[in-house]
Design an enzyme around this catalytic site. Structure first.
Site, mmCIF file in Angstrom:
data_model
loop_
_atom_site.group_PDB
_atom_site.id
_atom_site.type_symbol
_atom_site.label_atom_id
_atom_site.label_comp_id
_atom_site.label_asym_id
_atom_site.label_seq_id
_atom_site.Cartn_x
_atom_site.Cartn_y
_atom_site.Cartn_z
ATOM 1 N N TYR A 468 0.116 -5.238 -7.435
ATOM 2 C CA TYR A 468 0.580 -6.382 -8.233
ATOM 3 C C TYR A 468 1.944 -6.911 -7.792
ATOM 4 O O TYR A 468 2.832 -7.141 -8.610
ATOM 5 C CB TYR A 468 0.608 -6.030 -9.725
ATOM 6 C CG TYR A 468 -0.595 -5.239 -10.208
ATOM 7 C CD1 TYR A 468 -1.888 -5.567 -9.799
ATOM 8 C CD2 TYR A 468 -0.428 -4.158 -11.067
ATOM 9 C CE1 TYR A 468 -2.990 -4.834 -10.234
ATOM 10 C CE2 TYR A 468 -1.523 -3.422 -11.511
ATOM 11 C CZ TYR A 468 -2.805 -3.755 -11.092
ATOM 12 O OH TYR A 468 -3.880 -3.026 -11.522
ATOM 13 N N HIS A 469 2.108 -7.138 -6.483
ATOM 14 C CA HIS A 469 3.368 -7.649 -5.947
ATOM 15 C C HIS A 469 3.159 -8.902 -5.090
ATOM 16 O O HIS A 469 3.577 -8.941 -3.943
ATOM 17 C CB HIS A 469 4.053 -6.572 -5.088
ATOM 18 C CG HIS A 469 4.432 -5.339 -5.829
ATOM 19 N ND1 HIS A 469 4.671 -4.129 -5.199
ATOM 20 C CD2 HIS A 469 4.628 -5.107 -7.153
ATOM 21 C CE1 HIS A 469 4.986 -3.222 -6.104
ATOM 22 N NE2 HIS A 469 4.965 -3.789 -7.298
#
Length: 531
Positions: A468-469
């Site tokens: 989730y980056h």
């Protein structure tokens, strides 16, 4: 309504900017957030990400397109849709990255973004529980604290990693990143410290700050090459217009900021025409350059209880809840991971190129509940992937999600690094004291040999997930493919900036929340200086 500044997106960067701009008397600021207020109680409990991720009331619930690099799988991409943005949903891990990340940004022509430039900003925002020193600050809005919980399986992992030859590092945000140790968290007294809590809550009564929730921005208004206002849909779906005298700052994150630019006619002209949008300003790099950290999650069954066992019965759940209510302690204060490690996969790598997230529990994904057996998770990700993807519009309707094409594992280096990371993880598992606690290799199974490169790569393609980056979709620079300059101004458009993780010309070597907050601090300085 008419204001001096409009900030789009009340997330990790946007809340910072709204705070700093509205601190100047006589300056009017509007902060627009597509989601609602952060009233869900699970947002403020550290372990609450189990309840908020994949919850459409606070999560955009994005999914990628089927990706060849993942053997054709489509995977979840949670992003915060609430005050605080993804800092209200994330795993609370405070990681700045490596000094070399920012020095590379500077060497790419982005003046003012080297490590010596950004370290004071990291320190300014921080209220570090460990105290002030050369690398840390105190008294800032953002509380950074140590773990309030320990678990024997994570302590065993740290000891086993040292037995495998990796040094202990008490502060990966200090002089050097390399080594193993424990995460620092964005928590305060056992509660989540999102940017909404840190930067908005103390100043929400400022008369010159208007926080507008449930406001879906549909486009930036342009007069020639000048941004003059915003169009957004309110809670009822009615279109509203906001005029802006000075500047508009897009802080919607790596997905929403480029989407708004494209919906406004700024992007690749051919792509805009394909989606029924009139091109007003050609900037082909909008939505391109997408990077993300891909994690391979290894699960090991244990011969002793882990957190999986602690939370399985209703009685234990009640006991855990009572401990948190009375003492702000116990498993409910837990971040996404407890132990971490930053390591090199090869001797010729200058700085660590993989990161570990070690969790005293196992699950298919946060939000789906733990496995029905004793186990822990060793997640390993490549810190600096070469693979780059893109975002593409899915028509002219602003409420439709863009197409996310991550293009994972599309280079030889990325494939080799994730295989090496998986093998390093399995090697650590063979070291005591961890080895004696493991009863079975669950994912991958022991049948997969560490010498089987193609088999390990195929397992990674079939089992890895995003950490989730997302970054890089409005990249900073001076090349034709960049979107903003070093002062975060959109090339060729007056009064319009982007300030969030989308501006990263290269992804940082670590979790992205702390850098996003730093970007908000930097943008605030640039805006105030230019005013």
């Amino acid at each position: 309504m008419e204001v001096d500044y409009a900030v789009v997106g009340a997330g990790s960067s946007g809340c910072v900017i709204a705070n700093r701009l509205s601190a100047r008397p006589g300056t009017t600021v509007a902060l627009l957030e597509a989601g609602g207020r952060d009233t869900n109680p699970w947002i403020h409990i550290p372990v609450g990400y189990f309840k908020t991720m994949h919850n459409p009331s606070v999560d955009w619930c994005y999914r990628t397109e089927p990706d060849p690099g993942l053997n054709g799988r489509s995977i979840d991409w949670p992003r915060g849709k609430v005050l605080g943005g993804s800092s209200s949903l994330n795993g609370l891990l405070y990681v700045r990255g490596q000094k070399q990340d920012y020095d590379r940004w500077r060497q790419m022509g982005n003046e003012g973004w080297g490590w010596d430039d950004v370290l004071p900003l990291f320190k300014r925002c921080e209220d570090q529980e460990r105290g002030e020193d050369e690398f840390h600050g105190v008294g800032g809005p953002l509380s950074v604290s140590n773990m309030r919980i320990q678990r024997p399986i994570c302590d065993a992992w740290v000891a086993a990693a040292q037995a495998a030859g990796y040094p202990f590092n008490p502060d990966y945000n200090g002089a050097k990143q390399e080594g193993v140790g424990y995460f620092q968290l964005t928590t305060r007294n056992g509660r989540r410290c999102s940017t909404a809590v840190a930067y908005l809550k103390p100043i929400r009564d400022r008369q010159n700050l208007n926080i507008i929730t449930n406001a879906l921005v549909t486009r930036v208004m342009l007069e020639g090459k000048k941004a003059t206002g915003l169009v957004y849909r309110d809670r009822s779906g009615t279109e509203q217009t906001l005029k802006v005298r000075r500047e508009i700052i897009l802080s919607g994150g790596a997905i929403n900021s480029p989407q708004i630019l494209m919906l406004s006619g700024i992007g690749d002209p051919d792509h805009l025409k394909e989606n029924g949008i009139e091109p007003l300003h050609a900037r082909p790099g909008v939505g391109k350059g997408l990077q993300d950290h891909l994690q391979a999650r290894l699960v090991f069954k244990c011969n002793e209880p882990t957190l999986n066992d602690e939370v399985r019965s209703l009685f234990n759940q009640a006991r855990i809840a009572l401990k948190y209510a009375l003492f702000r302690a116990g498993p409910m204060t837990m971040a996404a991971s407890l132990a971490t490690g930053f390591m090199k996969t090869r001797p010729d790598v200058e700085t660590p190129d993989i990161q570990f997230h070690v969790q005293p529990w196992s699950a298919d994904s946060p939000g789906e509940g733990v496995h029905p057996f004793s186990a822990f998770t060793m997640s390993v990700c490549q810190l600096r992937p070469e693979s780059r993807g893109e975002l593409r519009l899915n028509g002219p309707e602003p409420s439709k999600h863009v197409k996310i094409i991550p293009n994972y594992l599309s280079t030889e280096t990325d494939c080799r690094t994730i295989v090496d990371g998986v093998n390093i993880a399995r090697g650590i598992a063979k070291q005591n004291p961890l080895r004696s606690k493991i009863s079975e290799e669950f994912r991958p199974s022991a049948d997969l040999s560490c010498d089987d490169y193609e088999g390990t790569l195929d397992w990674a393609r079939s089992n890895s997930t995003s950490i989730y980056h997302p970054t890089g979709t409005c990249a900073m620079g001076s090349s034709a493919g960049s979107v903003v300059d070093a002062r975060l101004k959109v090339h060729g458009i007056d009064n319009l900036r982007v300030a969030d993780c989308s501006i990263m010309p290269e992804i940082v070597s670590g979790n992205t929340n702390a850098p996003a907050i730093m970007i908000g601090e930097k943008a605030s300085d640039l805006l105030l200086a230019d005013s």
